[in-house]
Design an enzyme around this catalytic site. Structure first.
Site, PDB file in Angstrom:
ATOM      1  N   GLU A  52     -22.351 -39.996  18.280  1.00  0.00           N
ATOM      2  CA  GLU A  52     -23.464 -40.407  17.425  1.00  0.00           C
ATOM      3  C   GLU A  52     -23.545 -41.918  17.371  1.00  0.00           C
ATOM      4  OE1 GLU A  52     -25.580 -39.860  13.065  1.00  0.00           O
ATOM      5  OE2 GLU A  52     -23.451 -39.361  13.233  1.00  0.00           O
ATOM      6  N   GLU A 108     -20.651 -47.377  15.122  1.00  0.00           N
ATOM      7  CA  GLU A 108     -21.305 -48.084  14.011  1.00  0.00           C
ATOM      8  C   GLU A 108     -20.819 -49.531  14.005  1.00  0.00           C
ATOM      9  OE1 GLU A 108     -23.568 -49.285  11.653  1.00  0.00           O
ATOM     10  OE2 GLU A 108     -23.791 -47.095  11.515  1.00  0.00           O
ATOM     11  N   ASP A 119     -32.543 -47.954  12.941  1.00  0.00           N
ATOM     12  CA  ASP A 119     -33.335 -48.974  12.259  1.00  0.00           C
ATOM     13  C   ASP A 119     -34.707 -49.061  12.925  1.00  0.00           C
ATOM     14  OD1 ASP A 119     -34.420 -51.313  11.146  1.00  0.00           O
ATOM     15  OD2 ASP A 119     -32.433 -52.218  10.928  1.00  0.00           O
ATOM     16  N   LYS A 163     -41.474 -54.168  10.967  1.00  0.00           N
ATOM     17  CA  LYS A 163     -42.384 -55.306  11.092  1.00  0.00           C
ATOM     18  C   LYS A 163     -42.706 -55.536  12.570  1.00  0.00           C
ATOM     19  CE  LYS A 163     -40.927 -57.746   6.901  1.00  0.00           C
ATOM     20  NZ  LYS A 163     -40.393 -59.002   6.337  1.00  0.00           N
ATOM     21  N   THR A 215     -29.388 -35.104   4.941  1.00  0.00           N
ATOM     22  CA  THR A 215     -28.795 -36.180   4.148  1.00  0.00           C
ATOM     23  C   THR A 215     -29.767 -36.689   3.096  1.00  0.00           C
ATOM     24  OG1 THR A 215     -29.588 -37.903   5.658  1.00  0.00           O
ATOM     25  CG2 THR A 215     -27.435 -36.920   6.149  1.00  0.00           C
ATOM     26  N   PHE A 273     -30.754 -39.650   2.883  1.00  0.00           N
ATOM     27  CA  PHE A 273     -31.679 -40.535   3.583  1.00  0.00           C
ATOM     28  C   PHE A 273     -32.881 -39.754   4.103  1.00  0.00           C
ATOM     29  CE2 PHE A 273     -33.317 -42.726   7.300  1.00  0.00           C
ATOM     30  CZ  PHE A 273     -33.350 -44.045   6.891  1.00  0.00           C
TER      31      PHE A 273
END
Length: 221
Positions: free
Chosen positions: A50, A75, A125, A129, A197, A199
């Site tokens: 992951e 991560e 992410d 923008k 989750t 999120f």
């Protein structure tokens, strides 16, 4: 990190975190630093990786539910890795390992070619923008690196709650000759191996559609 996370890092990192040689940056990996997965996990088993594991909710749940499979969480944020280790330790997920590094470098320099059975990128992410969208992970270059790491027939699973990123992912993967869709229609069904989750619930609650995609690595010629 919190005091508990600092303590977790000190106590649990030797068991869970793969120590890697660094290049110039703190989260880089020195080229030619390839590991032997069988040696790291102590067995031959399918490997699921992951990217951007965050606090580890998805991968700890998966690892504790599937002890016959090896898992690797990638991560860059140490606090998230510390939380992942705490939860993995409570769940008895001895088949999980972590690496603190930039994901493309892990795929390119740390993992052997054709060693990964599934590669997960859940809610990366979105860099929403317009001036920042060039920083998004899923690009043609990423698809090429993922194709190298995946076994023939291996699956790349993607999920996002940002519609324009979902479209970008789909466009990128449609143009990636090493992959073919592992779904029919416009979007893949929700991957039932992904734990729901907070999120993901938050994204749905504010009206964002959760988009899943899945692509199979074509056989090498």
């Amino acid at each position: 990190m919190s005091e508990a996370q600092e303590r977790a890092w000190g106590e649990l990192a030797p068991r869970y975190v793969i120590d890697v040689p660094r290049d110039a940056a703190a989260t880089s990996i020195l080229p030619d630093s390839q590991i032997d997965p069988a040696a790291v996990w102590g067995r031959d088993a399918p490997l699921i990786v992951e990217i951007g594991s965050g606090q580890g909710h998805a991968i700890v749940h998966a690892a504790s539910s599937r002890p016959d499979v090896d898992f690797l969480a990638i991560e860059v944020f140490r606090a998230g890795l510390a939380r992942t280790m705490l939860d993995a330790d409570r769940a008895g997920a001895g088949n999980l390992r972590l690496v603190e590094a930039n994901a493309p470098e892990v795929l390119e320099h740390l993992l052997p070619a054709a060693s990964v059975d599934e590669l997960w990128v859940f809610f990366p992410d979105p860099w929403h923008k317009k001036k920042h969208t060039k920083r998004r992970l899923v690009t043609g270059e990423f698809a090429a690196v993922a194709a190298t790491a995946l076994k023939d027939g291996g699956v790349l699973r993607l999920a996002t709650d940002w519609e324009d990123y979902a479209v970008q992912m789909r466009d990128v993967m449609t143009g990636a000759g090493d992959f073919e869709p592992a779904f029919t229609g416009e979007w893949a069904p929700r991957f039932d191996g992904r734990v729901l989750t907070a999120f993901e619930r938050k994204g749905a609650r504010v009206g964002r559609d959760i988009r899943d995609l899945a692509y199979r690595r074509r056989a090498r010629s």
